[in-house]
Every structure is written in C-alpha cells, then in structure tokens.
Design a protein around this motif. Sequence first.
Motif, PDB file in Angstrom:
ATOM      1  N   ALA A 241       4.040   1.383  62.345  1.00 30.66           N
ATOM      2  CA  ALA A 241       5.120   2.261  62.792  1.00 30.66           C
ATOM      3  C   ALA A 241       6.434   1.567  62.457  1.00 30.66           C
ATOM      4  O   ALA A 241       6.755   0.519  63.022  1.00 30.66           O
ATOM      5  CB  ALA A 241       5.024   2.543  64.285  1.00 30.66           C
ATOM      6  N   VAL A 242       7.183   2.123  61.527  1.00 25.24           N
ATOM      7  CA  VAL A 242       8.359   1.442  60.996  1.00 25.24           C
ATOM      8  C   VAL A 242       9.559   2.375  61.015  1.00 25.24           C
ATOM      9  O   VAL A 242       9.444   3.586  60.811  1.00 25.24           O
ATOM     10  CB  VAL A 242       8.103   0.949  59.552  1.00 25.24           C
ATOM     11  N   ILE A 243      10.705   1.781  61.256  1.00 25.56           N
ATOM     12  CA  ILE A 243      11.930   2.577  61.305  1.00 25.56           C
ATOM     13  C   ILE A 243      12.406   2.900  59.895  1.00 25.56           C
ATOM     14  O   ILE A 243      12.279   2.085  58.980  1.00 25.56           O
ATOM     15  CB  ILE A 243      13.032   1.826  62.086  1.00 25.56           C
ATOM     16  N   GLY A 244      12.899   4.119  59.723  1.00 30.06           N
ATOM     17  CA  GLY A 244      13.444   4.505  58.429  1.00 30.06           C
ATOM     18  C   GLY A 244      12.735   5.707  57.842  1.00 30.06           C
ATOM     19  O   GLY A 244      11.874   6.311  58.475  1.00 30.06           O
ATOM     20  N   ARG A 245      13.096   6.038  56.628  1.00 30.16           N
ATOM     21  CA  ARG A 245      12.545   7.221  55.980  1.00 30.16           C
ATOM     22  C   ARG A 245      11.071   7.021  55.653  1.00 30.16           C
ATOM     23  O   ARG A 245      10.695   6.057  54.985  1.00 30.16           O
ATOM     24  CB  ARG A 245      13.320   7.515  54.699  1.00 30.16           C
ATOM     25  N   LEU A 250       6.014   4.799  52.669  1.00 31.05           N
ATOM     26  CA  LEU A 250       4.780   5.213  52.005  1.00 31.05           C
ATOM     27  C   LEU A 250       4.738   4.718  50.564  1.00 31.05           C
ATOM     28  O   LEU A 250       3.703   4.254  50.082  1.00 31.05           O
ATOM     29  CB  LEU A 250       4.645   6.739  52.036  1.00 31.05           C
ATOM     30  N   LEU A 251       5.858   4.811  49.886  1.00 31.25           N
ATOM     31  CA  LEU A 251       5.901   4.353  48.503  1.00 31.25           C
ATOM     32  C   LEU A 251       5.723   2.843  48.412  1.00 31.25           C
ATOM     33  O   LEU A 251       5.080   2.338  47.486  1.00 31.25           O
ATOM     34  CB  LEU A 251       7.218   4.781  47.853  1.00 31.25           C
ATOM     35  N   ALA A 257      -2.413   0.788  46.596  1.00 30.23           N
ATOM     36  CA  ALA A 257      -3.368   1.730  47.181  1.00 30.23           C
ATOM     37  C   ALA A 257      -4.243   2.388  46.134  1.00 30.23           C
ATOM     38  O   ALA A 257      -3.848   2.545  44.977  1.00 30.23           O
ATOM     39  CB  ALA A 257      -2.631   2.804  47.980  1.00 30.23           C
ATOM     40  N   GLY A 258      -5.439   2.778  46.548  1.00 31.46           N
ATOM     41  CA  GLY A 258      -6.301   3.570  45.685  1.00 31.46           C
ATOM     42  C   GLY A 258      -6.052   5.051  45.856  1.00 31.46           C
ATOM     43  O   GLY A 258      -6.292   5.840  44.938  1.00 31.46           O
ATOM     44  N   LEU A 259      -5.557   5.447  47.033  1.00 35.93           N
ATOM     45  CA  LEU A 259      -5.279   6.860  47.325  1.00 35.93           C
ATOM     46  C   LEU A 259      -4.248   6.914  48.430  1.00 35.93           C
ATOM     47  O   LEU A 259      -4.314   6.149  49.396  1.00 35.93           O
ATOM     48  CB  LEU A 259      -6.560   7.578  47.765  1.00 35.93           C
ATOM     49  N   VAL A 260      -3.286   7.822  48.298  1.00 34.66           N
ATOM     50  CA  VAL A 260      -2.289   8.071  49.332  1.00 34.66           C
ATOM     51  C   VAL A 260      -2.482   9.502  49.835  1.00 34.66           C
ATOM     52  O   VAL A 260      -2.596  10.433  49.037  1.00 34.66           O
ATOM     53  CB  VAL A 260      -0.855   7.878  48.793  1.00 34.66           C
ATOM     54  N   VAL A 261      -2.511   9.660  51.145  1.00 38.84           N
ATOM     55  CA  VAL A 261      -2.762  10.961  51.756  1.00 38.84           C
ATOM     56  C   VAL A 261      -1.532  11.383  52.552  1.00 38.84           C
ATOM     57  O   VAL A 261      -1.025  10.620  53.377  1.00 38.84           O
ATOM     58  CB  VAL A 261      -3.994  10.911  52.692  1.00 38.84           C
ATOM     59  N   ILE A 262      -1.053  12.594  52.285  1.00 36.51           N
ATOM     60  CA  ILE A 262       0.076  13.141  53.026  1.00 36.51           C
ATOM     61  C   ILE A 262      -0.244  14.577  53.415  1.00 36.51           C
ATOM     62  O   ILE A 262      -1.162  15.197  52.879  1.00 36.51           O
ATOM     63  CB  ILE A 262       1.380  13.111  52.192  1.00 36.51           C
ATOM     64  N   VAL A 279       9.373  14.667  52.313  1.00 44.42           N
ATOM     65  CA  VAL A 279       8.548  13.463  52.210  1.00 44.42           C
ATOM     66  C   VAL A 279       7.494  13.646  51.116  1.00 44.42           C
ATOM     67  O   VAL A 279       7.323  12.794  50.234  1.00 44.42           O
ATOM     68  CB  VAL A 279       7.873  13.141  53.558  1.00 44.42           C
ATOM     69  N   ALA A 280       6.787  14.782  51.163  1.00 46.59           N
ATOM     70  CA  ALA A 280       5.775  15.051  50.142  1.00 46.59           C
ATOM     71  C   ALA A 280       6.405  15.111  48.757  1.00 46.59           C
ATOM     72  O   ALA A 280       5.843  14.605  47.783  1.00 46.59           O
ATOM     73  CB  ALA A 280       5.055  16.362  50.458  1.00 46.59           C
TER      74      ALA A 280
END
Length: 297
Positions: A241-245, A250-251, A257-262, A279-280
């Motif tokens: 849990a991090v502050i900011g955009r 995520l980037l 990462a092998g896969l990013v899920v949004i 974001v997406a």
Amino acid sequence: MTRPVAVGVDGSAAGLAAAEWGAREAQLREVPLRLVHAWEWQPHAHAPPAGPEAARRRAEGVPREVTAQLRQRYPDLGVTAELLTGPPPEMLCAAAGEAELLVIGTVGVGGLAGFLLGSVAMNTVAHAGRPVVLVRAPRAAQDEQPAQEPAAVSPRPVVVGVGLSRGCGEVLRFAFDAATLRAAPLLVVRGWNLPAYHEVDVIGADPDRAADVAAAETDDLRKALLPWREAYPAVDVTEQAVIGRPAHHLLDAAAGAGLVVIGRRTPSSKAAPFRIGPVAHAVLHHCPAAVAVVPHH
C-alpha cells in the motif's frame, strides 16, 4: 462447457506473440486454444484487383498459418482456427464472450512513447465482457521468450493493482488464479492518496500522523486479503500500500513481472459510455509485461 482461450491473430508479429502467449495459457488451464481472425471487406481501402474474394482467401490463410506453427510447437494442444466476418472489435468481443479470456497483441513505438494500442484493441478492451490480455510483440530477438521457461528458473511474479471497492473481488480472483496456475508469487499493489486538502498540511507537518495514515492503509489492504489468503494457501502473497498514483507504482512493479492484472469498471447503465480508466490507460500503454484487463461491476 469448456471455454477455450481465444486469440485474435492478424499475421503480424504482435499477433504471433499473442498466439504464443495464448498457447502457453491454454496449456496451463488445460483448455483448447481458439484462433480467430476478424475480417471486414473494405472496398475503398487498398482494394486488390481481384476483388473481395481474393482478399477473403488471404484472410482465411492467416489463422491457418498460425495454427500450423502452433501445432508443431504444441502437439498436444487442441487448436482451432476461424475467420470471423464483421467489424473486428465486435467480432473479438463476441469471441471473448465464449472464452475464458481473449488475447490480443500490441506493438512498441519506441522510447518513452511505450506501446501502441490501435482502435481495435482499445475498443475490444473497453467493451469485452470477459478478461482481455494484451501481449507485447518482441522488439528484438533478445526480447523473445522461450515457449516454456526452464524448470530451474523461478516463475516471474503476478502483479495486481486493486482498490478496495466492491468490484475488486473479480480482479483479485483472476490474479490469484493466474498465480496458482504459474506457481508464481503474487504482489498486490494499492495506491492511495493523502486525505482532503485541509488535512494535508497537518499530516505533512506531523511525521507520526503520516505514518499512522500509511499504517492504516496497509492494515486495510491486509484485512481485505485475509479471505483470499485462506482460499489460496499455496500462493505467496505480498501486499504493498503506497502513496501516490497507482499507475506509477504498478509500472514500477511490472518491471520484473510475468503478468500484470488490472480492473476495468463496466457501466451500471446501458446508456453509460464504455471507457478505459486513467490507471488502465497508463498501464496498457507503458507496461512491458502482458496486461490482463478484468471487467467488473
């Protein structure tokens, strides 16, 4: 009924990368692979002298050629190929509706510009009722991934970006399932912002207060993940849990990462417009890993 993994192919390098990714995913899920090529006759756009029939025959050859390649590489995988006639976004969304997920390819545009999502990909992601995975075409030979990672190499993590809204369950379920299939660790990222402007000065001047807010956000995320940890005890989960955009975090996490899920929220009203959130949008255009977009209410 067993749902296949569907892949949209068009004969491009991006389409081939999507087909390769889809074949590995179908093997993991132990389901068939369905290759589809969406074709629509455009009489005024580079029309060949022989007319629409010649163009259609060429279009029919696209999924057949990819099928032949994949059957050599994955002889035990059931592969079918089909030409769908109609507007590509509509045809791909229809294929997604009959599949576990739909896989389509994207291409890099170089430098900081990231990846190019054409109108077909954007419309498909925005309207599909099932998860859509965007796979990046390799920019060079060294970027290509082998058909299967060597057993000695640890699987790359699955990264999922979530809020704590009602719809996050569908996104988390997809991410936990993906991590389970790959025997991969799961990183859950939640971006949060400081409270309303009238509290910012107080928090900024009081480090203890800022730490309390950060701890509370982390605790909220940890509590939200408790039932998922119980349901998927084999998955190694880390929360962040991090502050900011959220897109920025995520980037950053997606680098290895092998896969990013949004997630993508679907409108509650039929009259409301379908769209991809900010974001997406940022992740789809700049994430180097494959990105799964999961629709939710």
